[in-house]
Design a protein around this motif. Structure first.
Motif, PDB file in Angstrom:
ATOM      1  N   ILE A   8      13.745   6.026  -2.713  1.00  0.00           N
ATOM      2  CA  ILE A   8      12.690   7.032  -2.649  1.00  0.00           C
ATOM      3  C   ILE A   8      11.584   6.491  -1.750  1.00  0.00           C
ATOM      4  CG2 ILE A   8      11.027   8.399  -3.953  1.00  0.00           C
ATOM      5  CD1 ILE A   8      12.775   7.891  -6.452  1.00  0.00           C
ATOM      6  N   VAL A   9      11.275   7.225  -0.677  1.00  0.00           N
ATOM      7  CA  VAL A   9      10.228   6.796   0.251  1.00  0.00           C
ATOM      8  C   VAL A   9       9.101   7.819   0.225  1.00  0.00           C
ATOM      9  CG1 VAL A   9       9.702   6.036   2.598  1.00  0.00           C
ATOM     10  CG2 VAL A   9      12.043   5.818   1.718  1.00  0.00           C
ATOM     11  N   ASP A  10       8.028   7.502  -0.472  1.00  0.00           N
ATOM     12  CA  ASP A  10       6.899   8.424  -0.618  1.00  0.00           C
ATOM     13  C   ASP A  10       5.686   7.618  -1.049  1.00  0.00           C
ATOM     14  OD1 ASP A  10       5.098  10.564  -1.553  1.00  0.00           O
ATOM     15  OD2 ASP A  10       6.874  11.847  -1.413  1.00  0.00           O
ATOM     16  N   ASP A  11       4.507   7.975  -0.553  1.00  0.00           N
ATOM     17  CA  ASP A  11       3.296   7.229  -0.898  1.00  0.00           C
ATOM     18  C   ASP A  11       2.538   7.861  -2.065  1.00  0.00           C
ATOM     19  OD1 ASP A  11       2.600   9.430   0.687  1.00  0.00           O
ATOM     20  OD2 ASP A  11       0.724   8.504   1.322  1.00  0.00           O
ATOM     21  N   GLU A  12       3.046   8.976  -2.603  1.00  0.00           N
ATOM     22  CA  GLU A  12       2.399   9.611  -3.748  1.00  0.00           C
ATOM     23  C   GLU A  12       3.068   9.116  -5.034  1.00  0.00           C
ATOM     24  OE1 GLU A  12       1.556  13.824  -3.559  1.00  0.00           O
ATOM     25  OE2 GLU A  12       2.018  13.840  -1.413  1.00  0.00           O
ATOM     26  N   PHE A  28      21.465   7.982 -12.691  1.00  0.00           N
ATOM     27  CA  PHE A  28      21.374   7.058 -11.557  1.00  0.00           C
ATOM     28  C   PHE A  28      20.542   5.838 -11.958  1.00  0.00           C
ATOM     29  CE2 PHE A  28      22.011  11.260  -9.695  1.00  0.00           C
ATOM     30  CZ  PHE A  28      23.075  11.008  -8.828  1.00  0.00           C
ATOM     31  N   GLN A  29      21.087   4.660 -11.736  1.00  0.00           N
ATOM     32  CA  GLN A  29      20.412   3.433 -12.158  1.00  0.00           C
ATOM     33  C   GLN A  29      19.958   2.563 -10.983  1.00  0.00           C
ATOM     34  OE1 GLN A  29      19.683   2.954 -15.400  1.00  0.00           O
ATOM     35  NE2 GLN A  29      20.641   4.955 -15.750  1.00  0.00           N
ATOM     36  N   LYS A  30      20.616   2.706  -9.844  1.00  0.00           N
ATOM     37  CA  LYS A  30      20.251   1.887  -8.675  1.00  0.00           C
ATOM     38  C   LYS A  30      19.218   2.637  -7.845  1.00  0.00           C
ATOM     39  CE  LYS A  30      24.820  -0.280  -8.385  1.00  0.00           C
ATOM     40  NZ  LYS A  30      26.014  -0.489  -7.516  1.00  0.00           N
ATOM     41  N   ILE A  31      17.960   2.513  -8.235  1.00  0.00           N
ATOM     42  CA  ILE A  31      16.880   3.240  -7.587  1.00  0.00           C
ATOM     43  C   ILE A  31      15.894   2.253  -6.979  1.00  0.00           C
ATOM     44  CG2 ILE A  31      15.020   4.912  -7.901  1.00  0.00           C
ATOM     45  CD1 ILE A  31      16.568   5.943 -10.361  1.00  0.00           C
ATOM     46  N   PHE A  32      15.595   2.449  -5.699  1.00  0.00           N
ATOM     47  CA  PHE A  32      14.645   1.601  -4.998  1.00  0.00           C
ATOM     48  C   PHE A  32      13.460   2.448  -4.558  1.00  0.00           C
ATOM     49  CE2 PHE A  32      18.849  -0.173  -4.575  1.00  0.00           C
ATOM     50  CZ  PHE A  32      18.667  -1.528  -4.815  1.00  0.00           C
ATOM     51  N   ILE A  33      12.294   1.815  -4.441  1.00  0.00           N
ATOM     52  CA  ILE A  33      11.062   2.523  -4.111  1.00  0.00           C
ATOM     53  C   ILE A  33      10.415   1.891  -2.884  1.00  0.00           C
ATOM     54  CG2 ILE A  33       8.793   3.265  -4.935  1.00  0.00           C
ATOM     55  CD1 ILE A  33      11.120   4.401  -6.562  1.00  0.00           C
ATOM     56  N   ALA A  34       9.916   2.738  -1.985  1.00  0.00           N
ATOM     57  CA  ALA A  34       9.122   2.267  -0.841  1.00  0.00           C
ATOM     58  C   ALA A  34       8.000   3.269  -0.617  1.00  0.00           C
ATOM     59  CB  ALA A  34       9.983   2.140   0.409  1.00  0.00           C
ATOM     60  N   HIS A  35       6.801   2.753  -0.347  1.00  0.00           N
ATOM     61  CA  HIS A  35       5.643   3.626  -0.155  1.00  0.00           C
ATOM     62  C   HIS A  35       5.265   3.775   1.317  1.00  0.00           C
ATOM     63  CE1 HIS A  35       4.979   3.938  -4.450  1.00  0.00           C
ATOM     64  NE2 HIS A  35       5.021   2.617  -4.553  1.00  0.00           N
ATOM     65  N   THR A  36       5.881   2.986   2.190  1.00  0.00           N
ATOM     66  CA  THR A  36       5.583   3.044   3.617  1.00  0.00           C
ATOM     67  C   THR A  36       6.874   2.995   4.420  1.00  0.00           C
ATOM     68  OG1 THR A  36       5.444   0.636   3.921  1.00  0.00           O
ATOM     69  CG2 THR A  36       3.424   1.782   3.217  1.00  0.00           C
ATOM     70  N   ALA A  37       6.788   3.358   5.697  1.00  0.00           N
ATOM     71  CA  ALA A  37       7.947   3.282   6.583  1.00  0.00           C
ATOM     72  C   ALA A  37       8.412   1.840   6.730  1.00  0.00           C
ATOM     73  CB  ALA A  37       7.595   3.886   7.940  1.00  0.00           C
ATOM     74  N   HIS A  38       7.454   0.920   6.853  1.00  0.00           N
ATOM     75  CA  HIS A  38       7.785  -0.502   7.001  1.00  0.00           C
ATOM     76  C   HIS A  38       8.568  -1.009   5.802  1.00  0.00           C
ATOM     77  CE1 HIS A  38       6.984  -4.851   6.550  1.00  0.00           C
ATOM     78  NE2 HIS A  38       7.115  -4.873   7.873  1.00  0.00           N
ATOM     79  N   MET A  57       5.360  12.644   5.676  1.00  0.00           N
ATOM     80  CA  MET A  57       4.031  12.093   5.922  1.00  0.00           C
ATOM     81  C   MET A  57       3.867  10.771   5.177  1.00  0.00           C
ATOM     82  SD  MET A  57       2.947  14.376   7.975  1.00  0.00           S
ATOM     83  CE  MET A  57       1.237  13.885   8.159  1.00  0.00           C
ATOM     84  N   LEU A  58       3.893   9.667   5.914  1.00  0.00           N
ATOM     85  CA  LEU A  58       3.743   8.344   5.329  1.00  0.00           C
ATOM     86  C   LEU A  58       2.497   7.661   5.898  1.00  0.00           C
ATOM     87  CD1 LEU A  58       7.490   7.264   5.587  1.00  0.00           C
ATOM     88  CD2 LEU A  58       6.265   7.908   3.491  1.00  0.00           C
ATOM     89  N   PRO A  59       1.935   6.695   5.192  1.00  0.00           N
ATOM     90  CA  PRO A  59       0.690   6.063   5.642  1.00  0.00           C
ATOM     91  C   PRO A  59       0.787   5.396   7.007  1.00  0.00           C
ATOM     92  CG  PRO A  59       1.165   5.492   3.358  1.00  0.00           C
ATOM     93  CD  PRO A  59       2.382   6.177   3.888  1.00  0.00           C
ATOM     94  N   ASP A  60       1.968   4.877   7.350  1.00  0.00           N
ATOM     95  CA  ASP A  60       2.110   4.148   8.611  1.00  0.00           C
ATOM     96  C   ASP A  60       3.030   4.855   9.598  1.00  0.00           C
ATOM     97  OD1 ASP A  60       4.296   3.757   6.981  1.00  0.00           O
ATOM     98  OD2 ASP A  60       4.599   1.665   7.555  1.00  0.00           O
ATOM     99  N   SER A  62       5.433   8.780  10.649  1.00  0.00           N
ATOM    100  CA  SER A  62       6.122  10.001  10.243  1.00  0.00           C
ATOM    101  C   SER A  62       7.556   9.688   9.843  1.00  0.00           C
ATOM    102  CB  SER A  62       6.118  11.003  11.406  1.00  0.00           C
ATOM    103  OG  SER A  62       7.059  12.026  11.191  1.00  0.00           O
ATOM    104  N   GLY A  63       8.021  10.418   8.834  1.00  0.00           N
ATOM    105  CA  GLY A  63       9.420  10.295   8.467  1.00  0.00           C
ATOM    106  C   GLY A  63      10.342  10.710   9.596  1.00  0.00           C
ATOM    107  N   PHE A  64       9.889  11.648  10.434  1.00  0.00           N
ATOM    108  CA  PHE A  64      10.679  12.052  11.599  1.00  0.00           C
ATOM    109  C   PHE A  64      10.852  10.888  12.577  1.00  0.00           C
ATOM    110  CE2 PHE A  64       9.025  16.660  11.032  1.00  0.00           C
ATOM    111  CZ  PHE A  64      10.016  16.916  10.091  1.00  0.00           C
ATOM    112  N   ASP A  65       9.828  10.053  12.705  1.00  0.00           N
ATOM    113  CA  ASP A  65       9.923   8.875  13.582  1.00  0.00           C
ATOM    114  C   ASP A  65      10.742   7.766  12.932  1.00  0.00           C
ATOM    115  OD1 ASP A  65       8.337  10.089  15.530  1.00  0.00           O
ATOM    116  OD2 ASP A  65       6.471   9.332  14.648  1.00  0.00           O
ATOM    117  N   LEU A  66      10.653   7.689  11.614  1.00  0.00           N
ATOM    118  CA  LEU A  66      11.380   6.648  10.892  1.00  0.00           C
ATOM    119  C   LEU A  66      12.876   6.915  10.861  1.00  0.00           C
ATOM    120  CD1 LEU A  66      11.513   4.179   9.031  1.00  0.00           C
ATOM    121  CD2 LEU A  66      10.958   5.699   7.102  1.00  0.00           C
ATOM    122  N   CYS A  67      13.267   8.175  10.795  1.00  0.00           N
ATOM    123  CA  CYS A  67      14.672   8.530  10.606  1.00  0.00           C
ATOM    124  C   CYS A  67      15.599   7.933  11.686  1.00  0.00           C
ATOM    125  CB  CYS A  67      14.816  10.043  10.544  1.00  0.00           C
ATOM    126  SG  CYS A  67      16.404  10.600   9.881  1.00  0.00           S
TER     127      CYS A  67
END
Length: 237
Positions: A8-12, A28-38, A57-60, A62-67
């Motif tokens: 899950i990649v979201d800053d909220e 689902f048990q294998k869940i990872f969290i990230a709040h920024t693109a980095h 919309m991420l702090p560092d 766009s998800g469109f740029d990250l994809c």
């Protein structure tokens, strides 16, 4: 218990907690969290991720740029999550490598349903492989290896997002047949959500960019004006 690993990649924090709770309730048990693109890239580089829920919309950045950066190292199924709702935003998401799109506000159970639908399609493909023993589709310039989940062009394995690969695989299983956009949507996406016929056009272009010498003048994946598309051998136009 579901074995797919999900990032899950979201800053909220509220959205992250809501999605995490829903996914755990769904098994689902294998869940990872990230709040920024980095941080997202760091997780993907270290872990085998099957599904990514990616906020635009991420702090560092766009998800469109990250994809596209994700696509260089992972073929995970990517679901964009955003408040943007225009057709251009949706098509941008698909064009940059996304597989699905959910707009805020949303019901978390909808995302759970889409993930499970994707996993069912993936699983049924494996059953079909076992039953019919159709593992490789050789078109000369390129080979689609269903068992390995690989697209090989001129003896080189080419990165291919999940939904692009599944669409190409469908064409390979039904060569020399004309398929309408509506038929492709039903066969490959297979469940009701925001996917329109423009989505097919975007994915067709992404396939051509991988298998054709000149994507603007295709030899394999042809447009049949007014009817749809068909996949042929290079000398069977």
């Amino acid at each position: 218990m579901e074995t797919a690993s999900i990032l899950i990649v979201d800053d909220e924090n509220a959205i992250v907690k809501m999605l995490e709770l829903m996914l755990k309730k769904e098994g689902f048990q294998k869940i990872f969290i990230a709040h920024t693109a980095h941080d997202a890239l760091s997780v993907i580089e270290k872990q085998k991720i099957d599904i990514i829920i990616l906020d635009v919309m991420l702090p560092d950045g766009s998800g469109f740029d990250l994809c596209p950066k994700i696509r260089q190292i992972s073929s995970a199924y990517i679901i964009f999550l955003t408040a943007k709702v225009s057709d251009l935003d949706v098509l941008t998401g698909f064009a940059t490598g996304g597989d699905d799109y959910v707009t805020k506000p949303f019901n978390p159970l909808e995302i759970g349903a889409r993930i499970k639908a994707y996993l069912r399609r993936k699983s049924s493909g494996a059953v079909e492989l076992t039953n019919f023993h159709t593992k490789r589709y050789d078109f000369g310039r390129f080979i689609v290896d269903e068992g390995a989940g690989e697209l090989i062009v001129n003896d080189e394995v080419i990165a291919c997002p999940t939904q692009v690969f599944l669409l190409l695989l469908y064409f390979c299983k039904h060569p020399n047949m004309v398929h309408s956009k509506a038929k492709l949507l039903d066969a490959v996406w297979g469940f009701d959500h925001f996917v329109d016929e423009n989505t097919v056009s975007v994915h067709i272009r992404r396939i051509r960019e991988r298998i054709e010498k000149d994507p603007s003048h295709p030899e394999f994946l042809l447009t049949v004006r007014g009817l749809g598309y068909k996949l042929v051998k290079g000398n069977e136009r």
